[in-house]
Design a protein around this motif. Structure first.
Motif: not given
Length: 80
Positions: A36-58
């Protein structure tokens, strides 16, 4: 999530989250690398939801990796 290469059909949606649009089911996924913006993170836990979104959330878990979070002139500014 699918655009990021996550196979959403194989996820176990065991969690729940309350959003502005109501409650959605969630699945936890670990991704090897996120940039994100030139910064790279490794081993990131993310949550995927079943909602209807047109964009991702941080989420707060990811935002806590940054030292400063502000909104300036209509833009989200993250600083490390």
């Amino acid at each position: 999530a699918e655009r990021a290469g996550i196979d959403t059909g194989s996820l176990a949606y065991l969690g729940r989250a309350r959003t502005a649009n109501g409650e959605v089911r969630t699945a936890s996924v670990w991704i090897e690398e996120m940039s994100l913006g030139g910064i790279t993170d490794t081993d990131v836990r993310v949550w995927v939801n079943q909602g209807e979104l047109e964009q991702s959330l941080l989420g707060m878990g990811y935002l806590q990796r940054w030292s400063s979070i502000e909104i300036r002139n209509g833009a989200l500014v993250l600083t490390r």
